[in-house]
Design a protein around this motif. Structure first.
Motif, PDB file in Angstrom:
ATOM      1  N   ILE A 116      44.561  32.835  41.858  1.00 41.11           N
ATOM      2  CA  ILE A 116      43.642  32.143  42.553  1.00 41.11           C
ATOM      3  C   ILE A 116      42.378  32.701  41.992  1.00 41.11           C
ATOM      4  O   ILE A 116      41.977  33.717  41.508  1.00 41.11           O
ATOM      5  CB  ILE A 116      43.781  32.618  44.068  1.00 41.11           C
ATOM      6  CG1 ILE A 116      43.872  34.235  44.081  1.00 41.11           C
ATOM      7  CG2 ILE A 116      45.165  32.411  44.444  1.00 41.11           C
ATOM      8  CD1 ILE A 116      43.531  34.866  45.671  1.00 41.11           C
ATOM      9  N   GLY A 117      41.396  31.753  42.638  1.00 39.14           N
ATOM     10  CA  GLY A 117      39.982  31.912  41.958  1.00 39.14           C
ATOM     11  C   GLY A 117      39.673  31.537  40.656  1.00 39.14           C
ATOM     12  O   GLY A 117      40.649  30.468  40.184  1.00 39.14           O
ATOM     13  N   ASP A 118      39.063  31.986  39.967  1.00 37.60           N
ATOM     14  CA  ASP A 118      38.621  31.571  38.503  1.00 37.60           C
ATOM     15  C   ASP A 118      39.550  32.317  37.412  1.00 37.60           C
ATOM     16  O   ASP A 118      39.156  33.614  37.353  1.00 37.60           O
ATOM     17  CB  ASP A 118      37.285  31.628  38.080  1.00 37.60           C
ATOM     18  CG  ASP A 118      36.858  30.947  36.819  1.00 37.60           C
ATOM     19  OD1 ASP A 118      37.724  30.614  35.743  1.00 37.60           O
ATOM     20  OD2 ASP A 118      35.601  30.634  36.669  1.00 37.60           O
ATOM     21  N   PHE A 147      38.402  35.193  34.962  1.00 29.97           N
ATOM     22  CA  PHE A 147      38.078  36.475  35.272  1.00 29.97           C
ATOM     23  C   PHE A 147      39.261  37.185  35.143  1.00 29.97           C
ATOM     24  O   PHE A 147      39.216  38.381  35.541  1.00 29.97           O
ATOM     25  CB  PHE A 147      37.420  36.325  36.391  1.00 29.97           C
ATOM     26  CG  PHE A 147      36.002  35.458  36.601  1.00 29.97           C
ATOM     27  CD1 PHE A 147      35.172  35.477  35.512  1.00 29.97           C
ATOM     28  CD2 PHE A 147      35.744  34.871  37.804  1.00 29.97           C
ATOM     29  CE1 PHE A 147      34.235  35.070  35.613  1.00 29.97           C
ATOM     30  CE2 PHE A 147      34.586  34.192  38.157  1.00 29.97           C
ATOM     31  CZ  PHE A 147      33.603  34.359  36.827  1.00 29.97           C
ATOM     32  N   ILE A 148      40.547  36.892  34.906  1.00 31.23           N
ATOM     33  CA  ILE A 148      41.793  37.428  35.221  1.00 31.23           C
ATOM     34  C   ILE A 148      42.381  37.634  33.535  1.00 31.23           C
ATOM     35  O   ILE A 148      42.708  36.568  32.976  1.00 31.23           O
ATOM     36  CB  ILE A 148      42.680  36.707  35.949  1.00 31.23           C
ATOM     37  CG1 ILE A 148      42.151  36.774  37.510  1.00 31.23           C
ATOM     38  CG2 ILE A 148      44.095  37.393  36.086  1.00 31.23           C
ATOM     39  CD1 ILE A 148      42.915  35.944  38.183  1.00 31.23           C
ATOM     40  N   ASP A 197      47.292  48.253  30.328  1.00 28.91           N
ATOM     41  CA  ASP A 197      47.176  48.963  31.481  1.00 28.91           C
ATOM     42  C   ASP A 197      47.291  48.208  32.941  1.00 28.91           C
ATOM     43  O   ASP A 197      47.240  49.086  33.807  1.00 28.91           O
ATOM     44  CB  ASP A 197      45.713  49.758  31.768  1.00 28.91           C
ATOM     45  CG  ASP A 197      45.613  50.632  30.311  1.00 28.91           C
ATOM     46  OD1 ASP A 197      46.433  51.146  30.017  1.00 28.91           O
ATOM     47  OD2 ASP A 197      44.361  50.617  29.751  1.00 28.91           O
ATOM     48  N   GLY A 198      47.442  46.845  32.854  1.00 34.46           N
ATOM     49  CA  GLY A 198      47.571  46.249  34.201  1.00 34.46           C
ATOM     50  C   GLY A 198      46.723  45.089  34.064  1.00 34.46           C
ATOM     51  O   GLY A 198      46.217  44.695  33.035  1.00 34.46           O
ATOM     52  N   LEU A 199      46.710  44.661  35.311  1.00 38.60           N
ATOM     53  CA  LEU A 199      46.074  42.963  35.338  1.00 38.60           C
ATOM     54  C   LEU A 199      44.483  43.347  35.740  1.00 38.60           C
ATOM     55  O   LEU A 199      44.086  43.535  36.991  1.00 38.60           O
ATOM     56  CB  LEU A 199      46.826  42.220  36.592  1.00 38.60           C
ATOM     57  CG  LEU A 199      46.322  40.641  36.772  1.00 38.60           C
ATOM     58  CD1 LEU A 199      46.869  39.981  35.584  1.00 38.60           C
ATOM     59  CD2 LEU A 199      46.875  39.967  37.796  1.00 38.60           C
ATOM     60  N   GLU A 256      33.613  33.597  44.385  1.00 35.32           N
ATOM     61  CA  GLU A 256      34.802  33.325  44.716  1.00 35.32           C
ATOM     62  C   GLU A 256      35.857  34.478  44.529  1.00 35.32           C
ATOM     63  O   GLU A 256      35.670  34.827  43.326  1.00 35.32           O
ATOM     64  CB  GLU A 256      35.590  32.071  44.117  1.00 35.32           C
ATOM     65  CG  GLU A 256      36.860  31.608  44.910  1.00 35.32           C
ATOM     66  CD  GLU A 256      37.579  30.362  44.236  1.00 35.32           C
ATOM     67  OE1 GLU A 256      38.320  29.476  44.844  1.00 35.32           O
ATOM     68  OE2 GLU A 256      36.951  29.805  43.196  1.00 35.32           O
ATOM     69  N   ASN A 257      36.782  34.963  45.492  1.00 39.85           N
ATOM     70  CA  ASN A 257      37.515  36.065  44.881  1.00 39.85           C
ATOM     71  C   ASN A 257      38.458  35.568  43.868  1.00 39.85           C
ATOM     72  O   ASN A 257      38.672  34.357  43.566  1.00 39.85           O
ATOM     73  CB  ASN A 257      38.452  36.329  46.198  1.00 39.85           C
ATOM     74  CG  ASN A 257      37.507  37.096  47.472  1.00 39.85           C
ATOM     75  OD1 ASN A 257      36.422  37.480  47.003  1.00 39.85           O
ATOM     76  ND2 ASN A 257      38.063  36.634  48.515  1.00 39.85           N
ATOM     77  N   ALA A 258      39.124  36.537  43.042  1.00 40.98           N
ATOM     78  CA  ALA A 258      39.918  36.300  42.130  1.00 40.98           C
ATOM     79  C   ALA A 258      41.237  37.164  41.979  1.00 40.98           C
ATOM     80  O   ALA A 258      41.017  38.437  42.274  1.00 40.98           O
ATOM     81  CB  ALA A 258      39.215  36.216  40.645  1.00 40.98           C
ATOM     82  N   GLY A 259      42.399  36.667  41.843  1.00 38.70           N
ATOM     83  CA  GLY A 259      43.436  37.506  41.846  1.00 38.70           C
ATOM     84  C   GLY A 259      44.816  36.663  41.789  1.00 38.70           C
ATOM     85  O   GLY A 259      44.689  35.691  40.766  1.00 38.70           O
TER      86      GLY A 259
END
Length: 266
Positions: free
Chosen positions: A46-48, A51-52, A57-59, A69-72
């Motif tokens: 979700i989001g752009d 940015f992800i 070490d993780g996402l 906008e939130n991103a995740g």
């Protein structure tokens, strides 16, 4: 003979209840984002998406202005019945947001109609470090928001929301610590089609950099798109069995009454 039939129906109904109960054990989905893992079939972006970034070490999620906008990610299946959602995450860099905004990490749940809720680890513009437990209802287009703020400084955090019936329980802990209940709220028992985990901008052009290490859901049922609900189907079967039991009981009672009725004298 009729009583024997009734006994058989009772035993068949009890056996069906036991089998149905055994076939409806809780379901669990668990995802570690270490070593650049990201199951996008179950956890859609979700989001752009720029940015992800999956890392060892993780996402990692790094939202930068002018984006607002939130991103995740969104968990694809619906949550049916009772459930527990747990996320382990870290705030890597959260510059002071604009006045009136809170930026950080959040778990969000919505039924898509009337109810929504979230738990957030956020930083405010006055540098307050907090957990926020939040829920809302929608009535005739009007949103009624309620929230509670709890002081919380650690940047490494485990966030959790549990639903029991139609009640939500919010918990959090410093990563590796014991989970602590921070709030409860009335919610809905309806299926939850919207489960989100994201870096939160607070609705403004605020920078936030976070990392999601793991995500886990245990629920009575995780209903994937196109699937039939096992819980709904089992309820239909049980209703039919109860109706059949009732009909058999009535028929048996009527038969026994006729047998006891004295014969007319000739």
């Amino acid at each position: 003979m009729a009583s024997a039939v009734l006994v058989r129906v009772v035993w068949i109904t009890l056996a069906a209840l036991w089998l149905a109960r055994g076939s409806l054990g809780a379901e669990t989905f668990s995802e570690s984002f270490l070593n650049k893992r990201h199951n996008q079939a179950m956890l859609s972006v979700i989001g752009d998406g720029r940015f992800i970034e999956p890392t060892d070490d993780g996402l990692e999620i790094h939202v930068q202005p002018p984006a607002t906008e939130n991103a995740g990610f969104k968990f694809v299946p619906q949550l049916i019945g009772d459930f527990v959602v747990t996320v382990k995450a870290s705030l890597l860099d959260v510059p002071k947001p604009l006045p009136g905004h809170g930026t950080g990490i959040a778990i969000s749940l919505e039924d898509g109609q009337t109810y929504g809720a979230s738990i957030q680890r956020v930083v405010f513009s006055d540098n307050r470090q907090s957990l926020v437990s939040h829920h809302f209802t929608i009535d005739a287009g009007h949103y009624d928001h309620k929230s509670k703020e709890t002081s919380f400084a650690p940047n490494n955090v485990t966030l959790q929301i549990e639903r029991k019936g139609s009640r939500l329980i919010y918990r959090a802990a410093e990563k590796g610590g014991e989970m602590q209940e921070i709030d409860q709220a009335d919610f809905t028992a309806n299926p939850i089609p919207i489960t989100l985990v994201y870096a939160q901008t607070g609705g403004g052009p605020n920078e936030v950099r976070a990392r999601i290490e793991s995500f886990e859901i245990t629920a009575d049922e995780l209903l994937r798109p196109g699937q039939r609900s096992k819980i709904a189907d089992s309820k239909k079967v049980l209703i039919l069995l109860v109706v059949a039991l009732g009909i058999a009981a009535v028929a048996t009672g009527a038969f026994l009454l006729r047998r006891k009725r004295p014969k007319p004298k000739e």
